[in-house]
Design an enzyme around this catalytic site. Structure first.
Site, PDB file in Angstrom:
ATOM      1  N   LYS A   1       1.200  -1.291   0.373  1.00 44.27           N
ATOM      2  CA  LYS A   1      -0.026  -0.199   0.414  1.00 44.27           C
ATOM      3  C   LYS A   1       1.170   1.119   0.144  1.00 44.27           C
ATOM      4  O   LYS A   1       1.145   2.144  -0.311  1.00 44.27           O
ATOM      5  CB  LYS A   1      -0.720   0.290   0.949  1.00 44.27           C
ATOM      6  CG  LYS A   1      -1.978   1.305   1.581  1.00 44.27           C
ATOM      7  CD  LYS A   1      -2.827   1.582   2.980  1.00 44.27           C
ATOM      8  CE  LYS A   1      -3.965   0.242   2.758  1.00 44.27           C
ATOM      9  NZ  LYS A   1      -4.790   0.113   3.776  1.00 44.27           N
TER      10      LYS A   1
ATOM     11  N   GLU B   1       9.993  -5.737   4.091  1.00 43.95           N
ATOM     12  CA  GLU B   1      10.295  -6.887   3.461  1.00 43.95           C
ATOM     13  C   GLU B   1       9.940  -6.525   2.056  1.00 43.95           C
ATOM     14  O   GLU B   1      10.379  -7.470   0.958  1.00 43.95           O
ATOM     15  CB  GLU B   1       9.528  -7.946   3.854  1.00 43.95           C
ATOM     16  CG  GLU B   1       9.643  -7.795   5.085  1.00 43.95           C
ATOM     17  CD  GLU B   1       9.216  -7.472   6.795  1.00 43.95           C
ATOM     18  OE1 GLU B   1       9.221  -7.622   7.452  1.00 43.95           O
ATOM     19  OE2 GLU B   1       8.484  -6.292   5.857  1.00 43.95           O
TER      20      GLU B   1
ATOM     21  N   GLY C   1      -5.032  -5.139   5.355  1.00 48.26           N
ATOM     22  CA  GLY C   1      -3.960  -5.734   4.618  1.00 48.26           C
ATOM     23  C   GLY C   1      -4.872  -7.330   4.782  1.00 48.26           C
ATOM     24  O   GLY C   1      -5.167  -7.923   4.222  1.00 48.26           O
ATOM     25  N   ARG C   2      -5.337  -7.796   5.692  1.00 49.35           N
ATOM     26  CA  ARG C   2      -5.916  -9.402   5.881  1.00 49.35           C
ATOM     27  C   ARG C   2      -7.306  -9.313   5.763  1.00 49.35           C
ATOM     28  O   ARG C   2      -7.713 -10.136   5.940  1.00 49.35           O
ATOM     29  CB  ARG C   2      -5.517  -9.516   7.316  1.00 49.35           C
ATOM     30  CG  ARG C   2      -6.756  -8.907   8.748  1.00 49.35           C
ATOM     31  CD  ARG C   2      -6.348  -8.557  10.228  1.00 49.35           C
ATOM     32  NE  ARG C   2      -6.868  -7.769  11.707  1.00 49.35           N
ATOM     33  CZ  ARG C   2      -6.788  -7.373  10.921  1.00 49.35           C
ATOM     34  NH1 ARG C   2      -5.307  -6.452  10.765  1.00 49.35           N
ATOM     35  NH2 ARG C   2      -6.541  -6.306  11.883  1.00 49.35           N
TER      36      ARG C   2
ATOM     37  N   GLU D   1      -3.999 -11.807  14.022  1.00 50.97           N
ATOM     38  CA  GLU D   1      -4.229  -9.751  14.005  1.00 50.97           C
ATOM     39  C   GLU D   1      -5.043  -9.228  14.299  1.00 50.97           C
ATOM     40  O   GLU D   1      -5.397  -8.114  14.995  1.00 50.97           O
ATOM     41  CB  GLU D   1      -3.559  -9.813  12.329  1.00 50.97           C
ATOM     42  CG  GLU D   1      -3.077  -8.441  12.403  1.00 50.97           C
ATOM     43  CD  GLU D   1      -2.324  -8.047  11.231  1.00 50.97           C
ATOM     44  OE1 GLU D   1      -0.486  -8.270  11.318  1.00 50.97           O
ATOM     45  OE2 GLU D   1      -2.437  -8.025  10.237  1.00 50.97           O
TER      46      GLU D   1
ATOM     47  N   HIS E   1      -2.493 -37.882  10.792  1.00 50.02           N
ATOM     48  CA  HIS E   1      -1.063 -38.723  11.356  1.00 50.02           C
ATOM     49  C   HIS E   1      -0.242 -38.101  11.928  1.00 50.02           C
ATOM     50  O   HIS E   1       1.514 -38.833  11.577  1.00 50.02           O
ATOM     51  CB  HIS E   1      -0.532 -39.554   9.621  1.00 50.02           C
ATOM     52  CG  HIS E   1      -1.812 -40.785   8.621  1.00 50.02           C
ATOM     53  ND1 HIS E   1      -1.926 -41.930   9.337  1.00 50.02           N
ATOM     54  CD2 HIS E   1      -2.796 -40.621   7.794  1.00 50.02           C
ATOM     55  CE1 HIS E   1      -2.424 -42.377   8.518  1.00 50.02           C
ATOM     56  NE2 HIS E   1      -3.112 -41.545   8.094  1.00 50.02           N
TER      57      HIS E   1
ATOM     58  N   LYS F   1       8.830  -4.076  14.361  1.00 52.64           N
ATOM     59  CA  LYS F   1       9.543  -4.223  12.339  1.00 52.64           C
ATOM     60  C   LYS F   1      10.363  -2.230  13.025  1.00 52.64           C
ATOM     61  O   LYS F   1      11.152  -2.215  12.804  1.00 52.64           O
ATOM     62  CB  LYS F   1       8.476  -3.500  11.566  1.00 52.64           C
ATOM     63  CG  LYS F   1       7.836  -4.067  11.689  1.00 52.64           C
ATOM     64  CD  LYS F   1       6.135  -3.976  11.084  1.00 52.64           C
ATOM     65  CE  LYS F   1       5.870  -3.462   9.459  1.00 52.64           C
ATOM     66  NZ  LYS F   1       4.753  -2.893   9.465  1.00 52.64           N
TER      67      LYS F   1
END
Length: 543
Positions: free
Chosen positions: A206, A212, A268-269, A354, A385, A505
């Protein structure tokens, strides 16, 4: 003690928990034989069986009383109207507008946001069609054969989950890769066998400043220029941006005509159905992408218009509160019985934790009750399993959602029957277990009886759909979005900010130059962090 825990509805639920909380599901089903057909809800192509939960018919009524006491319906309606329910950031929360049909109108702060959404969608459609048809060419005139989405958080988890979930509907002559981790291995592997002349990067940030994402984007830029002879004009044919920072995008070398924006009211999510979903549209095409939006919208309308007692996401959210606060369950498992949904639990981890991993209320007061259950999971039958041992016989109470489908997208022999039989068998086994008496009747040795006893009474919900389609995926994601909303409203927290990601961050930005400087940095940290920095510098030849 907080006002919530002192409230009438909360106190009533505490009393109710004391009355029924220790009842076994074997007894609840024996006393109420029709609960398996009555404690269900169905809408938007989803069949939601919540009968194998540790509740009786009164429980849902008491939980909905709590929701009304906490004004959840009013808060829901305020969200759909575009009011600024994200108080700490003073923003509207309007992911529901991303999937409203073109015929709708929603004016927020003087702007018809639905019109703006469809303006971006139209540009996405035109771009996707040009790439998919081969009309869009790379710098050397060759069509695009690999698309690499660069993002992190919601700019990665949503697109990669949707791509994997809808792979059966995707173009197979175009490869899709996703890069999120600043670990160079992620980028290296995504481009290892790629041809720069046929590669398109979608950079999703954005602000166009995310550490990153921009580190990976600049590495991609260098990789592309190295492969195409260093001609800077190649950038415009091999990079597009999902961003709102036109200056940053242009400075990178991307033509702003190929910048697709979204809005501050899209978290964002909650963004996989916005321009962040550009890679999804490139993979499955505009028509299928629109089907997914229709699924989202159908569940939105169900959540908005349906009474709480038969409202699928509201019931799910209230049951999550029931276990988190009245049984002290700290985790919640999601087991999709579809290989295509293998990234769905990871997507839900961000959506749920979040959103509701908060320790203060909207008013800034410290909570004294549990919030934000830990969501986790893996596809069935693989999990059976590995970790199902703990779910069945461990000491933790783990409510679990089982997601299954009536029809396979790739039918092979009796595979789907085998798969779905495990959905039904696992929920039955978790609910009813296996008693000492049953084991003795089977002739099991006494010494093995403690080991083979299954206590049962492990709560599960089963979500069944006909088959996994783009529309189904939209309804499933919206189902969990609105469940998260319901939980946050009960707990009086802001489910739409995420200040908890900021401190680490910010500290990382301060540490980067300390790792890279030619001379040792001045001591500025605790003894542990300081020593870790010194050891890293020595390992890299920086004294």
């Amino acid at each position: 003690m907080s006002a919530l825990r002192e409230s009438a509805a909360w106190k009533t639920l505490e009393s109710h928990r004391a009355d029924i909380g220790d009842l076994h599901l074997r007894d609840l089903f024996a006393e109420d034989p029709s609960r398996g057909t009555d404690l269900v809800a169905e809408a938007c192509g989803l069949y939601f069986d919540y009968s194998k939960n540790r509740i009786d018919r009164e429980t849902i009524g008491l939980l909905t009383d709590l929701a009304r006491q906490q004004r959840m319906p009013e808060r829901r309606d305020a969200m759909f109207r575009g009011e600024h329910i994200n108080g700490s950031e003073d923003r509207a929360v309007l992911h529901v507008a991303l999937r409203m049909p073109r015929s709708r109108s929603l004016v927020v702060d003087g702007v018809d946001v639905v019109r703006e959404v469809h303006g971006v969608l139209d540009r996405m459609i035109a771009f996707a069609e040009s790439v998919r048809s081969g009309e869009w060419k790379g710098h050397t005139g060759r069509p695009i054969k690999r698309i690499v989405n660069i993002g992190i958080g919601g700019s990665d988890l949503g697109p990669v989950m949707a791509y994997e979930a809808l792979k059966d509907y995707s173009r197979r002559d175009i490869e899709f890769r996703f890069v999120s981790n600043v670990d160079g291995t992620d980028f290296y592997e995504a481009t290892l066998d790629a041809d720069p002349a046929e590669t398109l990067f979608v950079v999703s940030s954005k602000t166009f400043t995310t550490l990153e994402t921009m580190a990976n984007a600049h590495t991609a830029r260098e990789w592309l220029l190295d492969g195409l002879g260093g001609d800077e004009s190649a950038i415009a044919k091999h990079f597009v941006a999902v961003s709102t920072n036109a200056d940053g995008v242009a400075g990178f070398g991307i033509d702003t005509a190929n910048m697709f924006g979204f809005w501050e009211w899209v978290g964002g999510r909650y963004s996989m159905d916005s321009a962040i979903g550009l890679s999804t549209m490139l993979a499955i095409g505009p028509d299928r992408f629109n089907e997914m939006l229709e699924g989202f919208h159908e569940m939105d309308q169900h959540f908005l218009e349906t009474k709480l007692e038969t409202n699928l996401p509201a019931i799910h959210g209230l049951l999550t509160v029931w276990y988190r606060n009245f049984f002290e369950a700290e985790t919640h498992a999601v087991f999709p019985y579809s290989e295509y949904l293998h990234r769905f639990p990871a997507y839900l981890q961000q959506l749920t934790m979040e959103s509701n991993g908060k320790g203060v209320t909207c008013a800034g007061e410290r909570v004294d009750y549990g919030t934000g259950a830990i969501f986790w999971g893996e596809p069935g039958t693989n999990g059976q399993h590995s970790f199902y041992q703990l779910v069945h016989q461990g000491t933790e109470l783990i409510p679990a959602d089982f997601i299954g489908f009536n029809h396979a997208l790739n039918p092979l022999g009796d595979h789907q029957d085998l798969l779905v039989s495990n959905v039904f068998a696992q929920t039955e086994a978790l609910a009813f277990g296996k008693t000492v008496e049953q084991l003795k009747a089977e002739g099991v040795e006494d010494r093995l009886i403690p080991h083979k006893t299954f206590l049962g009474n492990r709560p599960t919900s089963t979500i069944m759909a006909d088959r996994l389609t783009p529309r189904t995926l939209g309804t499933l994601v919206a189902f969990y979005e609105h469940s998260v909303f319901t939980q946050g409203a009960i707990w009086e927290i802001d489910s739409f900010d995420q200040w908890g990601v900021e401190l680490g961050k910010a500290l990382a930005q301060a540490i980067i130059p300390e790792l890279q400087s030619e001379t040792p940095p001045e001591p500025a940290h605790d003894s542990s962090t300081g020593e870790l920095i010194r050891r890293y510098r020595r390992a890299n030849g920086r004294q």
